[in-house]
Write an enzyme that holds these catalytic residues in place. Structure first.
Site, mmCIF file in Angstrom:
data_model
loop_
_atom_site.group_PDB
_atom_site.id
_atom_site.type_symbol
_atom_site.label_atom_id
_atom_site.label_comp_id
_atom_site.label_asym_id
_atom_site.label_seq_id
_atom_site.Cartn_x
_atom_site.Cartn_y
_atom_site.Cartn_z
ATOM 1 N N HIS A 364 0.809 -1.220 0.000
ATOM 2 C CA HIS A 364 0.000 0.000 0.000
ATOM 3 C C HIS A 364 0.836 1.260 0.000
ATOM 4 O O HIS A 364 0.461 2.263 -0.599
ATOM 5 C CB HIS A 364 -1.018 -0.034 1.127
ATOM 6 C CG HIS A 364 -2.173 -0.890 0.723
ATOM 7 N ND1 HIS A 364 -2.206 -2.236 0.973
ATOM 8 C CD2 HIS A 364 -3.240 -0.606 -0.040
ATOM 9 C CE1 HIS A 364 -3.281 -2.733 0.410
ATOM 10 N NE2 HIS A 364 -3.931 -1.770 -0.202
ATOM 11 N N ASP A 629 -5.265 -7.415 -6.183
ATOM 12 C CA ASP A 629 -5.491 -8.635 -5.409
ATOM 13 C C ASP A 629 -5.837 -9.809 -6.308
ATOM 14 O O ASP A 629 -5.400 -10.933 -6.067
ATOM 15 C CB ASP A 629 -6.610 -8.408 -4.381
ATOM 16 C CG ASP A 629 -6.066 -7.770 -3.118
ATOM 17 O OD1 ASP A 629 -5.020 -8.238 -2.644
ATOM 18 O OD2 ASP A 629 -6.658 -6.797 -2.625
ATOM 19 N N CYS A 676 -10.093 -0.864 -10.975
ATOM 20 C CA CYS A 676 -9.406 0.138 -10.149
ATOM 21 C C CYS A 676 -8.060 -0.388 -9.662
ATOM 22 O O CYS A 676 -7.479 0.151 -8.740
ATOM 23 C CB CYS A 676 -10.280 0.559 -8.975
ATOM 24 S SG CYS A 676 -10.823 -0.797 -7.951
HETATM 25 C C1 PEP Z 1 -6.979 -4.132 -5.825
HETATM 26 O O1 PEP Z 1 -6.837 -5.117 -5.090
HETATM 27 O O2 PEP Z 1 -6.752 -4.141 -7.047
HETATM 28 C C2 PEP Z 1 -7.425 -2.859 -5.271
HETATM 29 C C3 PEP Z 1 -7.735 -1.857 -6.043
HETATM 30 O O3 PEP Z 1 -7.465 -2.776 -3.920
HETATM 31 P P1 PEP Z 1 -6.183 -2.601 -2.954
HETATM 32 O O4 PEP Z 1 -4.993 -2.401 -3.824
HETATM 33 O O5 PEP Z 1 -6.481 -1.430 -2.096
HETATM 34 O O6 PEP Z 1 -6.177 -3.882 -2.200
HETATM 35 MG MG MG Z 2 -7.709 -5.106 -3.121
#
Ligand code: PEP
Ligand code: MG
Length: 757
Positions: A364, A629, A676
């Site tokens: 993150h 993910d 996203c």
């Molecule tokens: C993802 O998993 O692609 C996502 C957008 O969520 P995060 O990266 O916050 O887990």
């Molecule tokens: Mg995610």
């Protein structure tokens, strides 16, 4: 044998420099295997040859002077084959090369084992004996195991060798040391390193020169006093529940802190020039090492006590140690494990780059860094954290390389790249107000992912048409306890207000996995497969309801709120979350608020969700793919583990197939589907997703202009052809290469090429 092996590895891992590492290795192996000779050869990249670096049993004068090419002698054969060679009588072997200065003619049997690090042969470990006999299987296995375990420590000691000894002030002299990590956020930074230590983590405390020795000692003694007090308090409060022998443990504990034990040694180290935290780390680590090597299990356990005491003292020292937070104008923040909270510690105008020893581009902190446009390198596992503070660094966020104390040539080359980047930014600025439209008139909505309020202004400035993912856990992470409903509503309102009338997709709290809250720790063996995202919030309706109520209140009067659910695996979870949202809407309406049910969507980010897209689509208003993910779960590759970062490939055929399938399935139910994950932020990824039929691409604000420029350069047909070609391919690396070639042909600028040194 296992015990011996462990001890050797442990001792080597804390030896202060390369010479001690190698001498220790040959001495210990010679003794453990009862051989007459043990030697180590290391590769010298300048001469392209293997140099005898240390020996026990051969003539010491030969050390440093015996140099063999990779084709020479038995050592060369071990290198060439990258496997052990075990001979009863070495001199009879055709590859044997006699080197007079070593005095090795007395020895007959030979066992050579390669030292391999990151797939390359770093050197060779050799044992020899007079007796004519083959080393037996267990001896060979022992040496192979040891070599595999020591390779990392040797590489590390080799890399850090030229950085001087601990506690020494950086000299500024050119060292040009290179360390490899993985790119976390593109771009180049030149600046000076500031190492930040997490609260009470002894391992990552840097050495610093004590500016005021008496003050450092006073700080240390004050911290010690507080720890003594704490231990007495704990001892007293447990007095009734403990037997007297157990109570005595607290006295033992306290005695460890006495002046003639730990405390005295720390003070002595401070007087030698290290600051209190560094001195404490040195002393505690030495004691830990000594205790953990003891044979007596009771004494071995004392290592844990010492470490615990060290951490307690450190925690107090860090509370009043603002010295760590002195930042130069061009700060490159370096941490063992970069956390989102750390990014906030440096004034943004001073922060030019980030380096994390652990983690990968999908951590993150890296995602946030990309959204803030800060060049970042993750997973620089060989970087010597304790010796980096204050040194000049070049950070190449394209290739994942870090150069320590670079020379003028390198600095000039990288300053050129920095200038090139600024020019490109100016070109992109020119298309800021133009739509993301293909040459044949297809409009692709480009939204952004946000977390901090600072992202909002940047996103609008770059022409974002909506927020496709607002990571609500970010404001949770930078607090000391759960924010209240009012608090949350205020934070959320800023995003909704700034983007109004454009849509804002707020994701409900997605903690667990690699995102933990300091005040709500989740300790699990396997956190990415554990209590994460919707699983946590459904188990804690009080947290979920407060958050949803805050979102609804924040959106009152704007009508642009969308709520999105993370980590959904089953239809039941969607139904339960939907019920809670209905309940929150009803409550607020009853309380007199003028609100309506917002659009609600689910994220598809676990493989189980891929196969239920239509079922989800029938129950929600939109689908959004979390490709970060989804990639980690489909490929079974931890998104934060630098060891397997090479295997985390978004263009893997399995990932692409899943993405095509999801878009198709969602459209069968006439539900919009967006993405996203980070894939949408890459020009190549964005073109493929557009061709797959995704209705919205949501990405970090930094990359939005580049993606827009790419889309404006192609026709929908070009993108369709690219997708068709790629879907016919089997291998992710080939796909990546092919995409790069096609982008270049289409006139789409690729990131600047790194300087190869
Ligand atoms: C993802 O998993 O692609 C996502 C957008 O969520 P995060 O990266 O916050 O887990
Ligand atoms: Mg995610």
């Amino acid at each position: 044998m296992l015990d011996v092996l462990k001890k050797i590895v442990q001792e080597v891992s804390i030896a202060p420099d390369l010479d001690s590492v190698l001498n220790l290795i040959v001495r210990r192996i010679q003794r453990a295997m009862s051989t007459e000779v043990c030697s180590v050869y290391l590769f010298d990249p300048e001469d392209q040859c293997y140099v005898l670096m240390a020996t026990e049993g051969l003539n010491q004068e030969a050390v440093g002077s015996v140099r063999l090419s990779a084709e020479e002698g038995l050592v060369g054969m071990v290198v060439d084959r990258a496997e052990p060679i075990n001979l009863e009588n070495a001199s009879e072997h055709p590859a044997y090369k006699y080197v007079e200065s070593t005095g090795e003619e007395r020895f007959n049997s030979f066992l050579g084992v390669p030292i391999i690090h990151h797939r390359g042969v770093l050197g060779v470990l050799v044992v020899q004996q007079k007796a004519q006999r083959r080393f037996d299987e267990s001896e060979e296995a022992f040496l192979v195991t040891l070599s595999a375990q020591l390779a990392g420590a040797i590489a590390h000691a080799e890399a850090t060798g030229s950085l001087g000894v601990m506690g020494e002030e950086p000299s500024g002299e050119v060292v040009n040391l290179r360390f490899e990590g993985v790119p976390g956020s593109a771009g180049v930074a030149i600046g000076s390193a500031t190492v930040v230590a997490p609260p009470a983590d002894l391992n990552s405390v840097p050495d610093k020169v004590a500016k005021d020795v008496e003050q450092e000692i006073a700080n240390f003694e004050a911290a010690l006093k507080l720890v003594r007090r704490d231990i007495k308090v704990v001892g007293r409060s447990l007095a009734q529940r403990l037997r007297s022998e157990e109570q005595a443990l607290f006295d033992v504990y306290l005695r460890m802190l006495d002046d003639n034990a730990l405390a005295g040694e720390v003070v002595a180290r401070i007087r030698q020039g290290n600051w209190a935290q560094g001195a404490l780390r040195e002393v505690v680590m030495e004691h830990v090492r000594q205790f953990s090597m003891m044979d007596d299990p009771y004494l071995r356990e004392r290592a844990t006590d010492i470490k615990d005491l060290g951490r307690r003292v450190l925690a107090y020292l860090q509370e009043d140690a603002p010295a760590v937070l002195e930042f130069t104008d061009e700060t490159i923040l370096v941490a063992d494990e970069l956390t989102p909270a750390m990014l906030g510690e440096v004034p943004s105008e001073k922060l030019v780059g980030l380096v994390s020893v652990h983690g990968s581009s999908n951590s993150h902190a890296a995602i946030l860094a990309r959204s803030m446009g800060i060049p970042t390198i993750m997973g620089a596992v060989d970087l010597p954290l304790t010796r980096i503070d204050g040194r000049e660094l070049i950070l190449d966020g394209y290739s994942g390389r870090i150069y320590v104390q670079p020379g003028e040539d390198l600095l000039t080359a990288y300053r050129d790249i920095l200038r090139g980047e600024q020019e490109q930014a100016a070109e992109l600025e020119a298309i800021k107000d133009l739509p993301a439209e293909t040459t044949d008139g297809f409009r692709m909505p480009l939204w952004v992912n946000t977390g901090l309020i600072a992202d909002v202004a940047r996103s609008l400035d770059r022409g974002a048409e909506g927020i496709g993912l607002y990571r609500t856990e970010v404001p949770f992470m930078i607090r000391e306890f759960f924010p209240s409903e009012q608090d949350q509503a205020q934070t959320y309102r800023k995003q909704l207000e700034a983007f109004h009338p454009r849509p804002v997709t707020m994701r409900t709290l997605d903690i667990g996995g690699d995102k933990s809250l300091p005040y709500f720790p989740i300790e699990e063996e396997n956190p990415f497969l554990g209590w994460r995202g919707i699983r946590v919030t459904l188990d804690h309706p009080e947290i979920f309801l407060v958050q949803v109520r805050a979102m609804l209140k924040a959106g009152e009067g704007y009508g642009n709120l969308r709520i999105m659910l993370p980590m959904v695996t089953s239809v039941g979870e969607v139904e339960e979350a939907s019920r809670q949202i209905d309940r929150a809407v009803k409550e607020l309406q009853d309380e007199g608020h003028d609100i309506e049910r917002p659009l609600v969507g689910v994220m598809v980010e676990v493989p189980a969700a891929v196969y239920q897209v239509r079922r989800f689509a029938r129950r929600v208003d939109f689908i959004s793919v979390g490709s970060n993910d989804l990639t980690q779960y489909l490929l079974a590759v931890d998104r934060n583990n630098p060891r397997v970062a090479d295997l985390y490939v978004s263009y893997h055929p399995a990932v692409l197939r899943a993405l095509v399938f999801i878009a198709r399935e969602a459209h069968k139910e006439n539900v919009t589907v967006s993405i996203c994950g980070e894939l949408a932020s890459e020009p190549g990824g964005a073109l493929l997703l557009m061709a797959m039929g995704y209705d919205v691409l949501s990405m970090n604000a930094t990359n939005l202009p580049k993606v827009k420029a790419a889309i404006r350069q192609v026709s929908k047909e070009d993108a369709g052809q690219l997708l068709k070609d790629v879907m016919a391919m089997d291998d992710a690396d080939r796909i990546q290469k092919f995409i790069n070639e096609r982008l270049t042909e289409l006139g789409i600028a690729l990131p600047k090429q790194p300087v190869v040194v």
